[in-house]
Structure formats: structure tokens, C-alpha cells
Motif scaffolding. Structure first.
Motif: not given
Length: 430
Positions: A170-172, A74-75, A163-165
Motif C-alpha cells: 500500500y505504501t509503495a 489495511l484499516s 505475500n509481501i506485507h
């Protein structure tokens, strides 16, 4: 969107009707999926991943390495945006939550109180497919974190590579969720309802989804597992007057229409000119949207309705019971006070629904399809049980006991009366 000018009151029901769902076909498919998951467990989930997601999986649970790698994909800009949303959502939800209530002495010697106790095991469903809703991870994961649920399970479908996004993962992780499984649709709901070799059964299931997910959640309720709320396709209703910016109104309608082909958007206004100009703006803005075809399908279910006054617009809005209500009028703040039914209200020309969808702090998991009449949006309270406590001392049971004896006797429940009488007798002897 079709424009209706000054309809008569008797037209209200038909004009505010939601799109009809093909319930029988959905029900048959979901029943079959649930049956396969109950019989075959993980094997069924792996087969469904290949059938629906075109992904060949070796295992269902996401590894710690996959979660760690997600952050690197992620950016910095997106991670900063997610952090901002996290902080606002956490701040709002924590402030609205009451863990321990005051002890009330209902009479001398009788104490009663209430405590919020976290539900032990909860399941979060995060849609993937055309729009991986990592924002929903925040909306469900943060209340779960504040509530302190013992076990939080997250299920989400994968891409064709299995793959899950990465934004979902990251948010999880940001929300403290590490038990994540690669499964979506009705089969994910079935897995969290009945359990499989890999996925544990939970006590309550949260999260939005399509008609198949919605029906699976309804059937989970019948199996004894609680759900956050009944749901239908996403929707927005906008009340706008002649002073509203038509470009803003069109943008808000399209923002909701792009959710899915079965979404519905409604404009209520007292201005013919506004309705016509909004229609022109919709056509112009639609051309640049990547999800143009989806929005166009939703617009077929949608309407602009011109009424005689803004007050009449409010009455029609209450009758519709919208999931999202945007008030884009000159007197929006005072008008909001007259609203009786809505899932979430957005006040003023600058308060677009997108703010609440992502980062203002309120929750975007809201009752749809008219359920705003009797359900609330998700909050920390959704993740807890409210348990009541009471305690009596000798003075309390002596004062209250005779009333309970009389009531129990009148209902013919002598064992209830006897439970009090024995105690009163013992106190009297001592």
C-alpha cells in the motif's frame, strides 16, 4: 544494562565499542548467495524464497491485483496514519532539496552552474521478517519520487504464503512504486546488482537490513553499484540529566533495543539516581513487550554511563557518533547547538525517537556504527547526481585562457594547453 560510574577518560574507547559482528561467517555466506544469483538468476531467488521464507513462489514480481488488494486489507486508521506521515516526509524532503542552482559568472564570459539530475535506476530494499518496515518505503520512496528517478525497483521478502506485507504494498503504491519483487536478504541485493531474468540491475541501492544485507551492499559497491551508506546495527544514545523523566528515558532505550538483538543503546548522564531509576523502569516496561527477548539481547550490548557533567556527556556522544541522539535535559535546545556528530538529533523530553522513525518528516535511514562521522542520512540528494555545467564565450576564453595555458604547461600537459591555444589563435585571426 550495566551501569558504569565516573569512568576514567582512558576507558572511553572500550565503553563505547559497538558489538562485534561475525564478519567472516557472514562474508562466506553472502559470497555464496551472490554467486548463485549471478549464475542461476530467478531460479536461485525462488529457491532462496523457499529456503529462508518458507514460501513457494510461482513468480517474483508482485501483480497489480496484489497491490490493489493490499489497500483493502489495511484499516482506515492505519491508512490515515500513513497518509499523515507521507505528507510530513514529503514536505520536509521537498523543502530541503535544490534542483537547480544559480548560474555563477566566475569572471566575465565564464558561466558555471550546477543541476541535480536523477539517477536513472534505483533499487529499494525493504526488510520483512519479524518487522515489515513499511515506514522505510516512505523514507526511500518519497525522496525517489521527488528526485524523479526513471526506474524505481523495490524488493522485500514474503511471508510463508508468498505475500509481501500489505502495508508495504500500500505504501509503495502511495509513493508511485509499482515494480515490486518478492525477494529478500543478500539475494535481493545481488539481484539488483547484477540483474536476473525478472529483476533489472540498478545504479544505486538503498535500504537497511541485517548483517547479510549490509555485507551484500558492500560487495555491490565493489561491483560498481552505489549504495546509500555503510551500515551496522541500529543504535540510540541518550543524554539525560537529573530532571529527565526516567520512564521516558527507559521507553526510548527499549524502543531502539527492540529493533534487533545486535542493536545497542547507550545512556549518558550526570545523575546516579537517574541511571538507577531508568534501570528499574527498563525492567518494568520490558515485561509487557512482545519483543522482550529481542530487547533483552540488545540490552546485553548496552550501557548506562555516569559522567561528571552534561558537557562531558556531549563529548562522549561526539566520540560515539550515534545514529540517533536524544537530548533529554533542561537546556536541550541550547545543548543541541554544541553537538558535532550525529545521524539525527531529537531535542527535549517530548521528542521521542519514534517520531522521526515514522512521521515527523525527517528520514530514518541514517548512518550507524560510527559512520555519522562522515556520512549523512538519506535525502533527495541521495537519489540524484549533482552535475556541473560551464560555458565560455569569446571574452571568457580570452580572459581565462592564458592562465589555463600557463597551468597546463607547468604540469607538462601540452594537449591541454593546445586546446586553449587553438581557440585563442582563431579568435585573434577573426
Amino acid at each position: 544494562m550495566k551501569i558504569y560510574t565516573h569512568p576514567v577518560p582512558s576507558d572511553q574507547i572500550s565503553l563505547l565499542e559497538r558489538p562485534q559482528q561475525q564478519k567472516q561467517q557472514v562474508d562466506e555466506a553472502v559470497q555464496e548467495i551472490i554467486g548463485l544469483v549471478r549464475r542461476n538468476g530467478d531460479k536461485a531467488l525462488l529457491a532462496f524464497a523457499e529456503k529462508f521464507d518458507k514460501a513457494q513462489l510461482n513468480q517474483l514480481q508482485v501483480s497489480p491485483e496484489e497491490i490493489q488488494t493490499a489497500a483493502e486489507l489495511l484499516s482506515p486508521t492505519l491508512k490515515a496514519a500513513i497518509q499523515t506521515a507521507y505528507e510530513n516526509i514529503y514536505r520536509f524532503h521537498e523543502a530541503c532539496f535544490t534542483r537547480d542552482y544559480p548560474v555563477i559568472n566566475t569572471m566575465p564570459g565564464i558561466k558555471c552552474w550546477r543541476r541535480s539530475m536523477p539517477i536513472q535506476k534505483v533499487g529499494l530494499y525493504i526488510p520483512g521478517g519479524t518487522a515489515p518496515l513499511f515506514s522505510t518505503v516512505l523514507m526511500l520512496g518519497i525522496p525517489a519520487k521527488i528526485a524523479g528517478n526513471e526506474q524505481v525497483v523495490l524488493c522485500s521478502p514474503t511471508d510463508q504464503q508468498g505475500n509481501i506485507h500489505p502495508a508495504v504494498l500500500y505504501t509503495a503504491q502511495l509513493c508511485g512504486i509499482s515494480e515490486i519483487y518478492k525477494t529478500g536478504g543478500a539475494q535481493a541485493i545481488a539481484a539488483m546488482t547484477y540483474g536476473t531474468e525478472s529483476i533489472p540491475a540498478v545504479n544505486k541501492i538503498f535500504g537497511p537490513g541485517n548483517a547479510f544485507v549490509t555485507r551484500a551492499k558492500e560487495l555491490s559497491q565493489q561491483a560498481g553499484v552505489a549504495i546509500d551508506m555503510p551500515a551496522g546495527p541500529s543504535e540510540v544514545l541518550i543524554i539525560a540529566d537529573a530532571q529527565a523523566d526516567p520512564a521516558f528515558v527507559a521507553a526510548d532505550l527499549l524502543a531502539q533495543a527492540e529493533h534487533g538483538p545486535d542493536s545497542q543503546v547507550i545512556l549518558l548522564t550526570d545523575s546516579v539516581d537517574l541511571a538507577q531509576t531508568v534501570q528499574q523502569n527498563i525492567e518494568e516496561q520490558l515485561e509487557s513487550l512482545p519483543r522482550k527477548l529481542t530487547a533483552q539481547q540488545a540490552l546485553k550490548n548496552s550501557k548506562s554511563i555516569i559522567l561528571t557533567s552534561i558537557e562531558e556527556c556531549v563529548a562522549w556522544s561526539d566520540a560515539y557518533a550515534p545514529e540517533h541522539l536524544i537530548i533529554n535535559t533542561q537546556n536541550a535546545t541550547s545543548l543541541a547547538q554544541s553537538i558535532k556528530v550525529a545521524g539525527s538529533v531529537f531535542i527535549g523530553s517530548l521528542t521521542c525517537e519514534s517520531l522521526g522513525d515514522y512521521a515527523s518528516g525527517t528520514n530514518h535511514t541514517l548512518p550507524t556504527y560510527g559512520y555519522a562521522r562522515n556520512y549523512s542520512g538519506v535525502s533527495v540528494d541521495s537519489f540524484v547526481n549533482k552535475v556541473t555545467f560551464q560555458e565560455a564565450d569569446a571574452q571568457g576564453i580570452q580572459l581565462l585562457g592564458p592562465a589555463v595555458e600557463a597551468m597546463a604547461a607547468a604540469e607538462g600537459l601540452d594537449a591541454h594547453k593546445n586546446a586553449v591555444s587553438l581557440r585563442l589563435s582563431k579568435i585573434k585571426k577573426s
